[in-house]
Design a protein around this motif. Structure first.
Motif, PDB file in Angstrom:
ATOM      1  N   GLU A 120       2.015  12.461  59.985  1.00 45.14           N
ATOM      2  CA  GLU A 120       1.432  12.892  61.247  1.00 45.14           C
ATOM      3  C   GLU A 120      -0.049  13.226  61.052  1.00 45.14           C
ATOM      4  N   VAL A 121      -0.351  13.960  59.960  1.00 46.80           N
ATOM      5  CA  VAL A 121      -1.750  14.324  59.700  1.00 46.80           C
ATOM      6  C   VAL A 121      -2.605  13.061  59.611  1.00 46.80           C
ATOM      7  N   LEU A 122      -2.132  12.072  58.846  1.00 46.65           N
ATOM      8  CA  LEU A 122      -2.930  10.857  58.645  1.00 46.65           C
ATOM      9  C   LEU A 122      -3.068  10.055  59.945  1.00 46.65           C
ATOM     10  N   ALA A 123      -1.963   9.967  60.700  1.00 43.86           N
ATOM     11  CA  ALA A 123      -2.001   9.166  61.931  1.00 43.86           C
ATOM     12  C   ALA A 123      -2.975   9.771  62.948  1.00 43.86           C
ATOM     13  N   ARG A 124      -2.892  11.075  63.124  1.00 45.11           N
ATOM     14  CA  ARG A 124      -3.770  11.707  64.121  1.00 45.11           C
ATOM     15  C   ARG A 124      -5.235  11.649  63.675  1.00 45.11           C
ATOM     16  N   THR A 125      -5.467  11.881  62.398  1.00 45.77           N
ATOM     17  CA  THR A 125      -6.822  11.831  61.861  1.00 45.77           C
ATOM     18  C   THR A 125      -7.447  10.450  62.086  1.00 45.77           C
ATOM     19  N   ARG A 126      -6.682   9.407  61.720  1.00 45.58           N
ATOM     20  CA  ARG A 126      -7.194   8.036  61.841  1.00 45.58           C
ATOM     21  C   ARG A 126      -7.509   7.743  63.308  1.00 45.58           C
ATOM     22  N   ALA A 127      -6.581   8.087  64.188  1.00 47.64           N
ATOM     23  CA  ALA A 127      -6.760   7.775  65.606  1.00 47.64           C
ATOM     24  C   ALA A 127      -8.029   8.425  66.163  1.00 47.64           C
ATOM     25  N   HIS A 128      -8.252   9.688  65.804  1.00 53.38           N
ATOM     26  CA  HIS A 128      -9.400  10.386  66.397  1.00 53.38           C
ATOM     27  C   HIS A 128     -10.726   9.943  65.800  1.00 53.38           C
ATOM     28  N   ILE A 129     -10.703   9.558  64.540  1.00 53.27           N
ATOM     29  CA  ILE A 129     -11.961   9.026  63.970  1.00 53.27           C
ATOM     30  C   ILE A 129     -12.305   7.686  64.621  1.00 53.27           C
ATOM     31  N   HIS A 130     -11.298   6.865  64.847  1.00 47.06           N
ATOM     32  CA  HIS A 130     -11.532   5.576  65.518  1.00 47.06           C
ATOM     33  C   HIS A 130     -12.080   5.785  66.922  1.00 47.06           C
ATOM     34  N   LEU A 131     -11.439   6.710  67.632  1.00 49.43           N
ATOM     35  CA  LEU A 131     -11.826   6.986  69.011  1.00 49.43           C
ATOM     36  C   LEU A 131     -13.274   7.478  69.074  1.00 49.43           C
ATOM     37  N   ALA A 132     -13.610   8.415  68.179  1.00 47.71           N
ATOM     38  CA  ALA A 132     -14.959   8.989  68.184  1.00 47.71           C
ATOM     39  C   ALA A 132     -15.990   7.905  67.884  1.00 47.71           C
ATOM     40  N   ARG A 133     -15.643   7.021  66.941  1.00 46.18           N
ATOM     41  CA  ARG A 133     -16.597   5.951  66.611  1.00 46.18           C
ATOM     42  C   ARG A 133     -16.777   4.999  67.786  1.00 46.18           C
ATOM     43  N   ALA A 134     -15.682   4.687  68.459  1.00 46.95           N
ATOM     44  CA  ALA A 134     -15.770   3.779  69.607  1.00 46.95           C
ATOM     45  C   ALA A 134     -16.628   4.410  70.702  1.00 46.95           C
ATOM     46  N   GLN A 135     -16.438   5.716  70.902  1.00 45.88           N
ATOM     47  CA  GLN A 135     -17.223   6.398  71.934  1.00 45.88           C
ATOM     48  C   GLN A 135     -18.706   6.411  71.583  1.00 45.88           C
ATOM     49  N   GLN A 136     -18.986   6.626  70.305  1.00 51.73           N
ATOM     50  CA  GLN A 136     -20.394   6.636  69.877  1.00 51.73           C
ATOM     51  C   GLN A 136     -21.039   5.270  70.069  1.00 51.73           C
ATOM     52  N   ALA A 137     -20.266   4.227  69.733  1.00 53.07           N
ATOM     53  CA  ALA A 137     -20.803   2.869  69.883  1.00 53.07           C
ATOM     54  C   ALA A 137     -21.065   2.577  71.357  1.00 53.07           C
ATOM     55  N   LEU A 138     -20.154   3.033  72.194  1.00 50.16           N
ATOM     56  CA  LEU A 138     -20.296   2.827  73.632  1.00 50.16           C
ATOM     57  C   LEU A 138     -21.536   3.538  74.155  1.00 50.16           C
TER      58      LEU A 138
END
Ligand SMILES: Nc1ncnc2c1ncn2[C@@H]1O[C@H](COP(=O)(O)OP(=O)(O)O)[C@@H](O)[C@H]1O
Ligand SMILES: [Mg+2]
Length: 418
Positions: A120-138
């Motif tokens: 759970e720790v790894l899944a949530r961490t990965r998801a939020h880092i991806h999301l934050a990067r996508a938002q920054q790129a946007l």
């Protein structure tokens, strides 16, 4: 100042904030083994200090800590513009719903329940880092897009301005040429007058006969008449050019009579037309009082005239080139509007050119001509004068028909068009 962000090429840099050393060690090892760069903070004070020194990509934040608790740390992070977009995941006991509500209110994006499940720790961490990067790129491409749009707007205004000045330059050249004749005639008349006077006064010492005096008087009157007529002509030309030049360069709204305005334009355009062996006729009953933008109207007529000279009359290899070019401008009242026609008897539009006539950068002489003239005309007619324009063209006759409201609508956002 933008703080330097953690390197986004790695799998991510995470700040873990936990006051229990065993938990801190466990989370750090788990994330470290998964390839993340892990920074540790044992309390809220140090967590804030560490985040400010170098913003991480994600923060895992324990709620219950001595000193500043997790909620307060989160609130302070969200209040700092440099740190507010770092996602925060709270670490809390599974059963504590109250904590969850408060956590989301403080700005958290997610929760990880204690005791920790590695998956759970790894899944949530990965998801939020991806999301934050996508938002920054946007956000970055959005900012880039906004900048590009602004630059385009400026470039466009610049082009419109330079087209206006170019049109004015052509008018100046034509008028300067046209002034040659009356001013040359005036100089001739004045110097003839001067010669005649000095001859007359030179002969006075021998006594003057009455007949000589009468002849001198008649000659003087003739020369003065000639002088006055030519000077008036020059003054007229300058006067009407002055008005056209003022109109052409200003975006002021004012009341004017359309036929008078067009006559003034015709006078200033005539020299360039005559030089090209063409003529301009104005057909009008007069009495068309308008409250509009004369500058835009002058621009339109100047563009259409220069197009007729360039494209309609000056096609060396065109069979449909007229023996002598003629432009006719017609105007008549049409309800609360005026119908203004601009017609030439030239070669007509090239095949396929009609459909795209008002599009920008579309020129039969691409590379030598901007291809913006008719695009600008269309913009001025629709956005500034609040009217409409139609075009029909065949060899021997090209006609632009405009319908312009006598009372132009107020300029809104369109004002930056020119
Ligand atoms: N009066 C006209 N007669 C024939 N063709 C014309 C006339 N006016 C415009 N055109 C055609 O429309 C094209 C676009 O005109 P414009 O937008 O003013 O660009 P440009 O004059 O720079 O070529 C011209 O290249 C020409 O092919
Ligand atoms: Mg043109």
């Amino acid at each position: 100042m933008m703080m330097q962000r953690a390197d986004q090429n790695s799998s991510g840099e995470i700040l873990v904030v936990e006051d229990t050393p065993a938990s801190l060690k466990l989370l750090s090892e788990l994330l470290g083994n998964a390839g993340y760069l892990v920074r540790q903070a044992p309390d809220g004070e140090l967590a804030l200090w560490s985040a400010q020194a170098r913003p991480p990509e994600l923060i895992l934040l324990d709620i219950r800590m001595p000193g500043i608790d997790g909620f307060e740390v989160c609130r302070r992070l969200k209040a700092d513009p440099a740190l507010s977009d770092i996602p925060v995941i709270f670490l809390s006991a599974q059963y504590d719903t109250d904590d969850k509500v408060r956590g989301f209110q403080a700005g958290a994006v997610d929760f990880i329940a204690k005791p920790y499940q590695s998956e759970e720790v790894l899944a949530r961490t990965r998801a939020h880092i991806h999301l934050a990067r996508a938002q920054q790129a946007l956000a970055a491409s959005n900012a880039q897009l906004t900048r590009t749009l602004e630059e385009l707007g400026t470039a466009r205004a610049e082009i419109v301005r330079s087209e206006r000045l170019a049109a004015l330059g052509a008018l100046v050249a034509g008028v300067a040429h046209e002034l040659n004749t009356p001013i040359g005639n005036s100089v001739l008349a004045a110097s003839a007058l001067q010669d005649r006077s000095s001859a007359f006064f030179g002969s006075m010492e021998h006594g003057v006969k009455r007949s000589e005096l009468e002849r001198f008087g008649a000659d003087t009157e003739h020369a003065t008449t000639l002088l006055l007529r030519n000077l008036h002509k020059a003054a007229d030309l300058i006067e009407c050019f002055k008005q056209v030049a003022v109109d052409q360069t200003s975006s002021q709204r004012r009341s004017f009579e359309l036929a008078t305005l067009v006559d003034g334009m015709a006078k200033t355009l005539a020299p360039s037309l005559r030089a090209a062996g063409a003529e301009l006729r104005v057909e009008s009953a007069g009495g068309l009082a308008m409250d509009s933008y004369p500058g835009a109207l002058c621009q339109v007529l100047t563009q259409l005239t220069s197009n007729a000279l360039l494209h309609a009359f000056a096609q060396p290899d065109s069979a449909s080139r007229p023996a002598s070019g003629a432009i006719t401008i017609r105007m008549a009242a049409d309800g609360g509007a005026v119908r203004l026609e601009f017609e030439d008897n030239g070669a007509g539009f090239p095949a396929g050119g009609l459909a795209r006539a008002f599009e920008p950068f579309n020129s039969a002489r691409m590379g030598r001509s901007s291809g913006l003239g008719l695009h600008i005309v269309h913009n001025l007619v629709t956005n500034v004068l609040g009217g409409a324009i139609e075009l029909a063209s065949a060899p021997g006759r090209t006609r632009f028909a405009m319908r312009l409201p006598l009372h132009a609508p107020a300029l809104g956002r369109a004002s930056n068009l020119w």
